[in-house]
Write a protein that holds these residues in place. Structure first.
Motif, short mmCIF file in Angstrom:
data_model
loop_
_atom_site.label_atom_id
_atom_site.label_comp_id
_atom_site.label_asym_id
_atom_site.label_seq_id
_atom_site.Cartn_x
_atom_site.Cartn_y
_atom_site.Cartn_z
N PRO A 25 0.85 -1.20 0.00
CA PRO A 25 0.00 0.00 0.00
C PRO A 25 0.88 1.24 0.00
O PRO A 25 2.07 1.17 0.34
N PRO A 26 0.32 2.39 -0.37
CA PRO A 26 1.11 3.63 -0.39
C PRO A 26 1.81 3.87 0.94
O PRO A 26 1.24 3.65 2.01
N PHE A 27 3.06 4.33 0.86
CA PHE A 27 3.87 4.60 2.05
C PHE A 27 3.24 5.72 2.85
O PHE A 27 2.93 6.78 2.33
N ASP A 28 3.05 5.49 4.14
CA ASP A 28 2.50 6.46 5.06
C ASP A 28 3.48 6.60 6.22
O ASP A 28 3.58 5.72 7.08
N PHE A 29 4.22 7.71 6.24
CA PHE A 29 5.29 7.91 7.22
C PHE A 29 4.77 7.79 8.65
O PHE A 29 5.35 7.08 9.47
N ARG A 30 3.70 8.49 8.95
CA ARG A 30 3.20 8.49 10.34
C ARG A 30 2.70 7.11 10.74
O ARG A 30 2.93 6.67 11.87
N ARG A 31 2.04 6.40 9.86
CA ARG A 31 1.57 5.05 10.19
C ARG A 31 2.76 4.13 10.44
O ARG A 31 2.77 3.33 11.36
N THR A 32 3.81 4.28 9.61
CA THR A 32 4.98 3.41 9.72
C THR A 32 5.84 3.76 10.93
O THR A 32 6.33 2.86 11.62
N PHE A 33 6.04 5.04 11.18
CA PHE A 33 7.01 5.48 12.18
C PHE A 33 6.42 6.23 13.36
O PHE A 33 7.16 6.83 14.15
N GLY A 34 5.11 6.19 13.53
CA GLY A 34 4.45 6.94 14.60
C GLY A 34 4.93 6.60 15.99
O GLY A 34 4.89 7.45 16.89
N GLY A 64 8.47 13.38 7.20
CA GLY A 64 7.65 12.46 6.43
C GLY A 64 7.25 13.04 5.09
O GLY A 64 7.22 12.33 4.08
N ALA A 65 6.95 14.34 5.06
CA ALA A 65 6.56 14.99 3.81
C ALA A 65 7.69 14.99 2.78
O ALA A 65 7.45 15.00 1.58
N ILE A 66 8.94 14.96 3.26
CA ILE A 66 10.08 14.87 2.35
C ILE A 66 10.10 13.50 1.68
O ILE A 66 10.33 13.38 0.48
N TRP A 67 9.85 12.44 2.45
CA TRP A 67 10.06 11.07 1.98
C TRP A 67 8.84 10.38 1.39
O TRP A 67 8.99 9.48 0.56
N GLU A 68 7.63 10.77 1.79
CA GLU A 68 6.45 10.07 1.28
C GLU A 68 6.36 10.06 -0.24
O GLU A 68 6.13 9.01 -0.84
N PRO A 69 6.55 11.19 -0.94
CA PRO A 69 6.42 11.14 -2.41
C PRO A 69 7.44 10.18 -3.04
O PRO A 69 7.09 9.43 -3.96
N ASN A 70 8.66 10.18 -2.54
CA ASN A 70 9.69 9.30 -3.11
C ASN A 70 9.37 7.83 -2.84
O ASN A 70 9.51 6.99 -3.74
N PHE A 71 8.96 7.50 -1.62
CA PHE A 71 8.70 6.11 -1.29
C PHE A 71 7.40 5.61 -1.92
O PHE A 71 7.25 4.42 -2.14
N ARG A 72 6.50 6.50 -2.26
CA ARG A 72 5.29 6.09 -2.97
C ARG A 72 5.59 5.74 -4.42
O ARG A 72 4.85 4.97 -5.04
N ARG A 73 6.64 6.31 -4.98
CA ARG A 73 7.05 6.00 -6.36
C ARG A 73 7.83 4.69 -6.45
O ARG A 73 7.94 4.10 -7.52
N MET A 74 8.39 4.25 -5.36
CA MET A 74 9.28 3.09 -5.38
C MET A 74 8.53 1.80 -5.70
O MET A 74 7.43 1.58 -5.24
N VAL A 75 9.22 0.97 -6.48
CA VAL A 75 8.75 -0.39 -6.71
C VAL A 75 9.13 -1.24 -5.50
O VAL A 75 8.35 -2.04 -5.01
#
Length: 154
Positions: A25-34, A64-75
């Protein structure tokens, strides 16, 4: 478990929180690292030189806002701890350092990296939380991690 062991475990969880597999599923920084970052502290400073803009975030949400767009693009993103963690802990503050390798797969390119990461943790009523982060990354030659990390989610 003593504080050093707790922090070592948390730093390992932090590394593998960045894992991505094809179809996740799409990367969610807060869900992952909360439960790892301090989302309420005014003292947060987080930096990773792998960010092309080399921004310093003063909040966990901003990081999280820095990394979410990049990690959402990742395969895919696959990691292995290469050295550490090394931990020192006192009553309310702890520091941990480790080195990891990773293979980052985007739709059009795969990049192998080696990163040294240093985290400062503060004891809060909810547990240890990251308040400082500094990552230094070196891009490795193409295919450098072929024997260690998969090219895709395999």
């Amino acid at each position: 478990m003593n504080d050093e062991q707790v922090i070592a475990d948390l730093h390992g969880r932090w590394v593998f929180g960045w894992e991505r597999n094809e179809g996740d599923p799409p990367f969610d920084f807060r869900r992952t690292f909360g439960e790892l970052y301090d989302f309420s502290s005014p003292d947060v400073r987080l930096y990773d030189d792998f960010d092309p803009e080399q921004r310093v975030a003063s909040t966990a949400a901003g990081y999280g806002a820095i990394w979410e767009p990049n990690f959402r693009r990742m395969v895919a993103a696959h990691h292995a701890v290469d050295d550490g963690p090394y931990v020192i802990a006192d009553h309310d503050l702890a520091a941990s350092t480790l080195t990891f390798v990773a293979r980052i797969t985007l739709p059009d390119v795969t990049t192998d990296i080696r990163t040294t990461t240093s985290l400062v943790w503060r004891r809060t009523p909810a547990g240890w939380r990251i308040v400082r982060e500094h990552n230094s990354t070196k891009v490795l030659p193409e295919g450098h991690l072929d024997d260690l990390l998969p090219t895709h989610s395999g």
